[in-house]
Design a protein around this motif. Structure first.
Motif, PDB file in Angstrom:
ATOM      1  N   ALA B   6     -25.452   0.767 -35.274  1.00 40.30           N
ATOM      2  CA  ALA B   6     -25.389  -0.984 -35.554  1.00 40.30           C
ATOM      3  C   ALA B   6     -23.853  -1.647 -33.944  1.00 40.30           C
ATOM      4  CB  ALA B   6     -24.256  -1.073 -37.051  1.00 40.30           C
ATOM      5  N   PRO B  39     -12.615 -10.667 -50.539  1.00 39.28           N
ATOM      6  CA  PRO B  39     -14.162 -10.203 -52.025  1.00 39.28           C
ATOM      7  C   PRO B  39     -13.176 -10.970 -52.853  1.00 39.28           C
ATOM      8  CG  PRO B  39     -11.975  -8.393 -51.292  1.00 39.28           C
ATOM      9  CD  PRO B  39     -11.671  -9.768 -50.518  1.00 39.28           C
ATOM     10  N   ALA B  40     -14.166 -10.623 -54.723  1.00 42.85           N
ATOM     11  CA  ALA B  40     -13.755 -11.235 -55.596  1.00 42.85           C
ATOM     12  C   ALA B  40     -12.704 -10.726 -56.402  1.00 42.85           C
ATOM     13  CB  ALA B  40     -15.618 -11.283 -57.005  1.00 42.85           C
ATOM     14  N   ILE B  47     -14.316 -16.479 -52.493  1.00 40.30           N
ATOM     15  CA  ILE B  47     -16.172 -15.555 -52.184  1.00 40.30           C
ATOM     16  C   ILE B  47     -16.852 -17.063 -52.418  1.00 40.30           C
ATOM     17  CG2 ILE B  47     -16.296 -14.194 -54.220  1.00 40.30           C
ATOM     18  CD1 ILE B  47     -17.944 -13.576 -51.295  1.00 40.30           C
ATOM     19  N   ARG B  48     -16.757 -17.743 -53.819  1.00 46.39           N
ATOM     20  CA  ARG B  48     -17.633 -18.224 -54.334  1.00 46.39           C
ATOM     21  C   ARG B  48     -18.349 -19.854 -53.279  1.00 46.39           C
ATOM     22  NH1 ARG B  48     -18.539 -19.569 -60.582  1.00 46.39           N
ATOM     23  NH2 ARG B  48     -20.802 -19.976 -59.652  1.00 46.39           N
ATOM     24  N   ARG B  51     -19.383 -18.451 -50.698  1.00 47.15           N
ATOM     25  CA  ARG B  51     -21.133 -18.473 -50.575  1.00 47.15           C
ATOM     26  C   ARG B  51     -22.215 -19.785 -50.013  1.00 47.15           C
ATOM     27  NH1 ARG B  51     -24.032 -15.158 -54.537  1.00 47.15           N
ATOM     28  NH2 ARG B  51     -25.469 -14.988 -53.168  1.00 47.15           N
ATOM     29  N   GLU B  54     -21.976 -20.242 -47.094  1.00 42.19           N
ATOM     30  CA  GLU B  54     -23.369 -20.099 -46.800  1.00 42.19           C
ATOM     31  C   GLU B  54     -24.730 -20.672 -47.073  1.00 42.19           C
ATOM     32  OE1 GLU B  54     -23.743 -16.315 -48.553  1.00 42.19           O
ATOM     33  OE2 GLU B  54     -25.330 -16.019 -46.805  1.00 42.19           O
ATOM     34  N   SER B  65     -23.045 -15.362 -41.312  1.00 45.76           N
ATOM     35  CA  SER B  65     -22.880 -13.669 -41.982  1.00 45.76           C
ATOM     36  C   SER B  65     -21.227 -14.247 -42.460  1.00 45.76           C
ATOM     37  CB  SER B  65     -22.763 -12.661 -40.758  1.00 45.76           C
ATOM     38  OG  SER B  65     -22.129 -12.821 -40.080  1.00 45.76           O
ATOM     39  N   LEU B  66     -21.386 -13.566 -43.620  1.00 42.45           N
ATOM     40  CA  LEU B  66     -19.952 -12.868 -44.253  1.00 42.45           C
ATOM     41  C   LEU B  66     -18.919 -11.994 -43.803  1.00 42.45           C
ATOM     42  CD1 LEU B  66     -21.002 -14.455 -48.095  1.00 42.45           C
ATOM     43  CD2 LEU B  66     -19.970 -15.757 -46.916  1.00 42.45           C
ATOM     44  N   ASP B  67     -17.888 -12.617 -43.826  1.00 43.17           N
ATOM     45  CA  ASP B  67     -17.026 -11.156 -43.750  1.00 43.17           C
ATOM     46  C   ASP B  67     -15.796 -10.769 -45.272  1.00 43.17           C
ATOM     47  OD1 ASP B  67     -15.488  -8.784 -42.349  1.00 43.17           O
ATOM     48  OD2 ASP B  67     -14.498 -10.122 -40.413  1.00 43.17           O
ATOM     49  N   LEU B  68     -15.909  -9.827 -45.470  1.00 45.63           N
ATOM     50  CA  LEU B  68     -14.942  -9.668 -46.556  1.00 45.63           C
ATOM     51  C   LEU B  68     -14.108  -8.612 -45.893  1.00 45.63           C
ATOM     52  CD1 LEU B  68     -16.661 -11.390 -48.661  1.00 45.63           C
ATOM     53  CD2 LEU B  68     -16.614  -9.916 -50.185  1.00 45.63           C
ATOM     54  N   ARG B  69     -12.647  -9.562 -46.020  1.00 45.90           N
ATOM     55  CA  ARG B  69     -11.593  -7.870 -45.802  1.00 45.90           C
ATOM     56  C   ARG B  69     -10.349  -8.600 -47.338  1.00 45.90           C
ATOM     57  NH1 ARG B  69     -11.073  -7.168 -39.764  1.00 45.90           N
ATOM     58  NH2 ARG B  69     -13.610  -7.888 -39.544  1.00 45.90           N
TER      59      ARG B  69
END
Lengths: 284, 568
Positions: B6, B39-40, B47-48, B51, B54, B65-69
């Motif tokens: 990737a 993150p949730a 996060i909601r 989205r 998004e 794109s989502l980037d969760l940290r």
């Protein structure tokens, strides 16, 4: 809270195990195990030791791994989400209070029972090879899983779409389970699904030994499938994690065949013990 | 292996794009943006919101794109390294609009922390930010209004809503919960324990506290409530109340100079006396954690706006210190709220740290920023007892604290021990309080948990004033986020009213400007929709045609497939 959850788990699995032993293993094998357990343990000792070491490393590493992971890991949540999107929400279509209760119990109790029972069952076989293969496969699952956890930083669906999975989410319905899961794992360890890989490992072994334990085979397969589905149904894993878990299981089963009995220490020791056993007059 | 592939694909595609761009200079790609959030587990609402955005952006032809940290990594990416495009997070805000100076002043673009993480630079806004700092009385109110209106026009970040603060407390074990705001030290002092109660048990959620007790480590601090129990500041503030003397016995303003008198005989937890030299050191240190070792100062990533107001600081005697501020006294008094650090512990932390694993600051990362500061040595009402990483932090009463002296009319620690247990989620924390295993949730309940919470006898839900807010931040260093037209359009793609109803279950109020109610100008009052950037749609559904027309009107183009094309 943790103690409560653990006690429940021990009680449930503690009830299931003796019933299953009676049902799937049978009296005869148990009686024979009673007289042979020492020698079998000796034969399998190196494998048991390896598994214990792996579990110990795993225990410490999972506490430390998140930090190492932070340094060298790849963030793949977005990739997983981009690839499969809302695939796991398919399972929400079968969501009812009953299925939610079923899969929640499967994820916690069913899973633990599924991986503990075969250890006892295969120990009742006079030939310890299957027992040693199983333990080896478990160890491999943990080792490879841990390495992947370090390299892959990803959050599960429940962390990305909390609202969509809320109804079935394990931690929404059984919040106290989080006290247990946080002891064994961190929320970025989703790839691969070790729940799936260990269950699939058990199911594969059940297939291999289906002539020995004919009744266990369908039960193991049904349970393993339920566990795999539960991880997605409950919003814990992505479909990708589950697929990776199955591949990992296949790899571990194959490797266990190649590895067990390969090294002379165990083999030699095993052979000698077997010869020794043969000379013992009070044995069959 | 997958990850390596990737990575390879990403780097090669970037390379290819560059080559193509050289060959075909007019090639403009579909706009792709990354939304960075947590993150949730860390913040279910963030996060909601991400989205929702998004979905809306995808509908109007943007590749998202989502980037969760994790909490820590989110702060490192956004506040320290500025590696983000759009971020969605919970801003600590402030009860005085001056916090916006810290948030947006152009001189801070290369610094780390809550000081201008957006990289925003605008001369007009700078002038407004400075003007409200020096103006007084009515003139300040006018200056603040002008500043807020200018900021709303520019939308350097999009303020979304202010969540309500509800906490669960046990009234059968302690009385006096209404005296102090539970997001400040006051909430945990002056409580009246029932007979036989000598431990205050807090149900906390954020495990970062057990890993790091450094008051200036922005990556580990939420609102710094617990570190404020360990460290004293010259002044204190109970929620949105006034700035009042704390470690300082009194102070006197003379123009822009303030003469501060410290309380006699105060000590740090290790027994060394708190002197005016420590106070002087603290202000110098927060302004430059390298203490002059670097060519340019390396300011602390917290308290920047506050200490930057201090022009000079000089200890006069052992317990007198004089500060000169470049702002009005009202704004300058906020500088008195920073934690006083013991010089003998922190002076050695001016050295540089190298190596991976920690935060990095452009001006040079000093030990002060990277240290976990365990055990923390302050002079506060509680001192460090012990900790179990990820699970528990125990504080013990500091018996010699000045609040315990007769004649001092300030809330004092009333229990021997304050035990902070980390619980895995908001509902479990609320549950342990209801069960009687804890006395209070120290953090506000999550919006989703508020309605379902149990309050049996002896347990009560307490509401507190709130000034933190959720926001959508842009990294205005990069195109197209550097374009105010683009930012305003994005602001119009967020349905704040719908977010409040759906995501916050009504337990928040939508805002057009991120200040407390009494500072909101009439022009920016919420009237069912955003007065400045009304949502282009209704009920959370974007009107795609209207949005696309708005993008085109702002100078952007769509290709035949309905993709928004923007030079990035």
């Amino acid at each position: 809270m943790l103690a409560e959850v653990l006690i429940q788990l021990v009680v449930v699995v503690g009830i299931l195990l003796p019933i299953s032993l009676a049902l799937f293993v049978g009296r005869e094998r148990l009686v024979r195990t009673r007289s042979e357990w020492r020698t079998r343990l000796k034969t399998a000792a190196p494998t048991i030791a390896v598994l214990l070491v792996v579990l110990l490393i795993n225990r410490f590493a999972r506490q430390r791994a998140p930090r190492l992971s932070r340094e060298i890991g790849f963030h793949l949540t977005a990739s997983f989400y981009n690839i499969e999107g809302e695939f796991i929400l398919l399972f929400q279509s079968i969501a009812t209070p009953e299925t939610t209760a079923y899969f929640s119990s499967i994820y916690v109790y069913g899973y633990v029972f599924l991986i503990v029972f075969p250890v006892l069952a295969y120990f009742t076989l006079p030939d310890t090879r299957m027992f040693r293969r199983l333990l080896t496969a478990y160890a491999l699952n943990y080792v490879i899983g841990l390495v992947l956890y370090i390299f892959v930083i990803a959050y599960g669906p429940r962390n990305v779409m909390p609202h969509e999975v809320a109804e079935t989410m394990l931690f929404e319905n059984k919040p106290q389970v989080q006290y247990l899961t946080r002891e064994v794992n961190s929320n970025t360890n989703v790839f691969p699904s070790l729940h799936t890989s260990l269950s699939a490992t058990v199911a594969t072994f059940a297939a291999i030994t289906r002539s020995t334990f004919p009744k266990w085979f369908p039960v193991a397969v049904a349970l393993a499938a339920s566990v795999a589905i539960s991880t997605m149904f409950l919003g814990i894993h992505w479909g990708i994690d589950v697929v990776a878990g199955m591949l990992l299981a296949a790899l571990c089963v194959v490797l266990s065949d190649r590895l067990v009995g390969r090294w002379s220490v165990s083999e030699l020791l095993g052979d000698r013990l077997e010869q020794f056993e043969d000379r013992i007059p009070w044995q069959e | 292996m997958l990850a390596a592939t990737a990575g390879l694909t990403v780097s090669s595609s970037g390379c290819l794009r560059q080559v193509r761009n050289i060959v075909r200079t007019d090639d403009i790609q579909q706009l792709s943006v990354t939304i960075t959030t947590v993150p949730a587990d860390a913040d279910r609402q963030a996060i909601r919101i991400a989205r929702h955005l998004e979905e809306t952006l995808t509908a109007v032809g943007v590749d998202v794109s989502l980037d969760l940290r994790s909490d820590i990594e989110f702060r490192r990416a956004v506040l320290y390294d500025h590696e983000f495009e759009i971020c969605i997070g919970h801003h600590p805000g402030g009860t005085d609009p001056d916090f916006l100076y810290e948030a947006l002043y152009s001189r801070y673009i290369d610094e780390s922390g809550w000081q201008n993480p957006f990289g925003f630079t605008d001369r007009t806004i700078d002038d407004h930010l400075v003007a409200q700092r020096t103006a007084e009385g009515d003139a300040r109110r006018k200056a603040v209004t002008a500043m807020l209106e200018a900021i709303a026009t520019e939308q350097p970040f999009v303020p979304l809503c202010v969540p309500e603060e509800h906490r669960i407390v046990r009234t059968d074990r302690f009385d006096g919960w209404d005296e102090g705001h539970l997001a400040t030290r006051h909430g945990y002092l002056g409580l009246e324990p029932a007979a036989g109660v000598d431990t205050l048990r807090l149900a906390h959620l954020d495990g970062r506290l057990t890993e790091n007790c450094n008051p200036i480590a922005t990556d580990y601090r939420g609102r710094g409530t617990i570190t404020d129990l360990l460290y004293d500041s010259l002044a204190t503030k109970n929620g949105d109340g006034p700035v009042e003397p704390w470690l300082a016995e009194s102070w006197e303003w003379d123009g822009r100079a303030v003469d501060v008198t410290l309380r006699d005989g105060c000590e740090f937890h290790d027994g060394t006396p708190v002197t005016a030299d420590d106070v002087e050191f603290t202000y110098r240190f927060l302004q430059d954690t390298s203490l002059g070792n670097h060519d340019t100062p390396s300011p602390a990533p917290r308290y920047r706006g506050q200490v930057d107001a201090v022009e000079s600081v000089e200890s006069r005697t052992d317990h007198r210190v004089e500060l000169e501020v470049e702002t009005s006294p009202a704004v300058g008094a906020r500088a008195l709220l920073v934690p006083i650090l013991p010089a003998h512990h922190w002076r050695d932390r001016a050295v540089d740290v190298v190596g991976p694993g920690g935060p990095s600051v452009a001006q040079g990362t000093t030990e002060a920023v990277a240290t976990n500061n365990i055990p923390p040595i302050g002079s506060g009402p509680f001192q460090f007892g012990e900790r179990t990483e990820g699970a528990q932090l125990i504080l013990e009463r500091f018996d010699d604290h000045f609040t315990r002296r007769p004649g001092v009319d300030l809330p004092a620690p009333t229990v021997d021990e304050c035990r902070i247990d980390i619980h895995p989620s908001g509902d479990t924390a609320a549950q342990v309080v209801a069960n009687g295993d804890a006395d209070a949730t120290s953090l506000p309940l999550g919006a989703a948990d508020i309605d379902g919470v149990e309050t049996p006898t002896g347990v009560s839900m307490r509401d507190a004033s709130s000034w933190t807010f959720y926001c959508l931040g842009f990294n205005t260093r990069d195109a197209p986020f550097s374009n105010y037209r683009f930012r305003r359009l994005l602001a119009q793609l967020v349905d704040k009213e719908w977010l409040v109803d759906e995501v916050f279950h009504g337990h928040a109020r939508p805002i057009a400007t991120p200040v407390t109610d009494d500072w909101v100008p009439e022009s920016l009052e919420w009237r069912g929709n955003d007065p400045e950037t009304p949502f282009l749609g209704s009920e959370g559904e974007v009107d795609v045609d209207a949005a696309k027309a708005a993008f085109e009107a702002a100078g952007f183009r769509y290709d035949d497939h309905g993709r928004l094309r923007v030079r990035q």
